[in-house]
Design a protein around this motif. Structure first.
Motif, mmCIF file in Angstrom:
data_model
loop_
_atom_site.group_PDB
_atom_site.id
_atom_site.type_symbol
_atom_site.label_atom_id
_atom_site.label_comp_id
_atom_site.label_asym_id
_atom_site.label_seq_id
_atom_site.Cartn_x
_atom_site.Cartn_y
_atom_site.Cartn_z
ATOM 1 N N ARG A 1 -9.953 -4.000 2.906
ATOM 2 C CA ARG A 1 -11.000 -4.418 3.741
ATOM 3 C C ARG A 1 -11.216 -3.481 4.928
ATOM 4 O O ARG A 1 -12.178 -3.564 5.533
ATOM 5 C CB ARG A 1 -10.575 -5.956 4.365
ATOM 6 N N ASP B 1 2.553 -7.954 1.112
ATOM 7 C CA ASP B 1 1.227 -7.302 0.137
ATOM 8 C C ASP B 1 0.112 -7.134 1.205
ATOM 9 O O ASP B 1 -0.400 -8.222 1.645
ATOM 10 C CB ASP B 1 0.891 -8.363 -0.866
ATOM 11 N N SER C 1 0.745 -1.174 0.059
ATOM 12 C CA SER C 1 -0.028 -0.044 0.156
ATOM 13 C C SER C 1 0.896 1.272 0.090
ATOM 14 O O SER C 1 0.335 2.263 -0.173
ATOM 15 C CB SER C 1 -0.765 0.133 1.211
ATOM 16 N N ASP D 1 -10.920 -0.577 -9.814
ATOM 17 C CA ASP D 1 -10.356 -1.167 -8.643
ATOM 18 C C ASP D 1 -11.023 -2.660 -8.343
ATOM 19 O O ASP D 1 -12.043 -2.831 -7.754
ATOM 20 C CB ASP D 1 -10.744 -0.251 -7.431
ATOM 21 N N HIS D 2 -10.376 -3.635 -9.101
ATOM 22 C CA HIS D 2 -10.892 -4.868 -8.993
ATOM 23 C C HIS D 2 -10.666 -5.695 -7.712
ATOM 24 O O HIS D 2 -11.623 -6.520 -7.118
ATOM 25 C CB HIS D 2 -10.440 -5.879 -10.068
ATOM 26 N N THR D 3 -9.760 -5.330 -6.884
ATOM 27 C CA THR D 3 -9.649 -5.898 -5.380
ATOM 28 C C THR D 3 -10.694 -5.525 -4.642
ATOM 29 O O THR D 3 -11.413 -6.252 -3.956
ATOM 30 C CB THR D 3 -8.214 -5.608 -4.900
ATOM 31 N N THR D 4 -10.998 -4.041 -4.523
ATOM 32 C CA THR D 4 -12.092 -3.757 -3.715
ATOM 33 C C THR D 4 -13.471 -4.260 -4.151
ATOM 34 O O THR D 4 -14.248 -4.726 -3.419
ATOM 35 C CB THR D 4 -12.172 -2.039 -3.485
ATOM 36 N N SER E 1 -2.579 -4.757 0.314
ATOM 37 C CA SER E 1 -3.394 -4.159 -0.265
ATOM 38 C C SER E 1 -4.900 -4.471 0.001
ATOM 39 O O SER E 1 -5.616 -3.697 0.274
ATOM 40 C CB SER E 1 -2.944 -4.064 -1.869
ATOM 41 N N GLU E 2 -4.911 -5.675 -0.131
ATOM 42 C CA GLU E 2 -6.148 -6.370 0.384
ATOM 43 C C GLU E 2 -6.716 -6.068 1.858
ATOM 44 O O GLU E 2 -7.887 -5.737 2.026
ATOM 45 C CB GLU E 2 -6.391 -7.876 0.135
#
Length: 380
Positions: A158, A151, A117, A237-240, A153-154
């Motif tokens: 969340r 990592d 991040s 933003d495919h992760t979110t 980022s997820e």
């Protein structure tokens, strides 16, 4: 042609559908409801796009630099006042104390961050260092190679989604439950209830208001979730987006459970009010509970894995915001989710029975005191 009982009362099922349908139309399609929904979607859009437009949050931290002389490093520090630049060692890797390591050389530039991040901030740091090092030289600034040690980022996404869900659920549950109280108070003040009571049962009146407001709130929550998915798809933003798809049903389920718990209470409170002047006295306890629920939810976001969160997430109405937060951040077990669901359903059932009797006594009385005395005599 439908037939009605000789006493002139509308059948319970039909009166329930009529009252609930009116509330759904009023809370979903009125100008105020549509404007409020549009405003909520605009806020969601701002939360998605504004951070991208301003480049995200820059973490102010130490940067270890390899390949710059002390003089160059001092000059670069003036261009990066928010970061502490220090001499790094070849092969150094970032850690919590020094989350950034940058190496500049003739073969190219590399940068490493402690967390993924932080890569956005690292990119800005590297670009600034490259420009300072190459200033005055006949050379182009090469594209830096950036990596991250871990990592997160997820996890970051969340946690942010968990915060937004706490605020969204609290606002929707309390807002729609308060609408039940407001509607009943207005109908008592305007003597509309005096016209309704000879025709419909008090239980149908209470549950019609609660079901109507609850369904309207569920529709609004679903529309906001769909809008968030669409905006996330547009932003890339495919992760979110994946997280929202994963937890969407959790948000809708716990909105329904939380509103079921609070809606009946607010309905009984609305029946106790004779005129608007009664609101400050009667609703103070509810406002205190609301404030505690919101504060507990916000504090829990700071550390969803805390032991106290694991205990209090089984206690309604706190569970209405804490359980979805735990599911989103993966800090709650399936067994705890089932236990919390069972507790809030049991409490909602008991409160619905008590609230219905209190409401029935209240709508026929002139003062809240008389309603409470009649309720106490019936239950004693």
């Amino acid at each position: 042609m439908p037939t009605f009982p000789s006493n002139g009362r509308v059948p319970f099922g039909r009166s329930l559908r009529i009252i609930a349908g009116r509330e759904i139309r009023l809370r979903t399609f009125s100008r105020a409801a549509l404007m409020g929904l549009a405003f909520s979607v605009l806020i969601i859009a701002g939360l998605i796009f504004v951070p991208k437009l301003i480049g995200g949050d820059a973490e102010r931290a130490r940067v270890a630099v390899v390949g710059m002389t002390p003089t160059q490093l001092q000059a670069a520090s003036a261009q990066l006042p928010g970061h502490e630049l220090v001499q790094g060692q070849p092969g150094q890797v970032p850690d919590k104390q020094t989350p950034y390591v940058v190496s500049l050389g003739d073969a190219g530039t590399t940068g490493a961050a402690w967390k993924s991040s932080q890569l956005t901030d690292l990119e800005g740091i590297v670009t600034r260092l490259q420009l300072d090092r190459l200033a005055g030289e006949d050379s182009a600034v090469a594209t830096p190679q950036l990596t991250a040690v871990s990592d997160d980022s997820e996890d970051t996404a969340r946690l942010l989604i968990g915060y937004l869900v706490v605020v969204l659920l609290f606002g929707q549950i309390v807002g729609m439950a308060s609408a039940v109280t407001q509607a009943l108070m207005e109908e008592k003040a305007n003597r509309v209830i005096d016209l309704l009571l000879p025709k419909v049962k008090t239980l149908a009146l209470l549950w019609g208001k609660v079901i109507g407001a609850g369904v309207a709130g569920l529709v609004q929550t679903g529309v906001m979730a769909a809008a968030a998915l669409l905006l996330l798809a547009v932003s890339g933003d495919h992760t979110t987006m994946g997280i929202v798809l994963e937890i969407g049903w959790v948000v809708l389920l716990w909105y329904a459970l939380g509103f079921l718990f609070m809606g009946v209470i607010y309905g009984a409170v609305g029946g106790l009010m004779r005129k608007p002047d009664d609101a400050p006295t009667i609703t103070v306890p509810m406002q205190l509970i609301n404030m505690m629920t919101f504060l507990v939810g916000i504090v829990a976001v700071q550390n969803p894995a805390a032991a106290w969160v694991d205990v209090i997430n089984k206690v309604p109405p706190f569970s209405a915001v804490l359980v979805p937060l735990g599911v989103i951040t993966r800090e709650i077990s399936t067994a705890d989710v089932l236990a919390s669901t069972a507790v809030i359903l049991a409490c909602a059932l008991v409160l619905s029975l008590i609230g219905a009797r209190l409401f029935a006594a209240a709508v026929r009385m002139d003062t809240p005191g008389e309603a409470l005395r009649r309720f106490w005599r019936r239950t004693a």
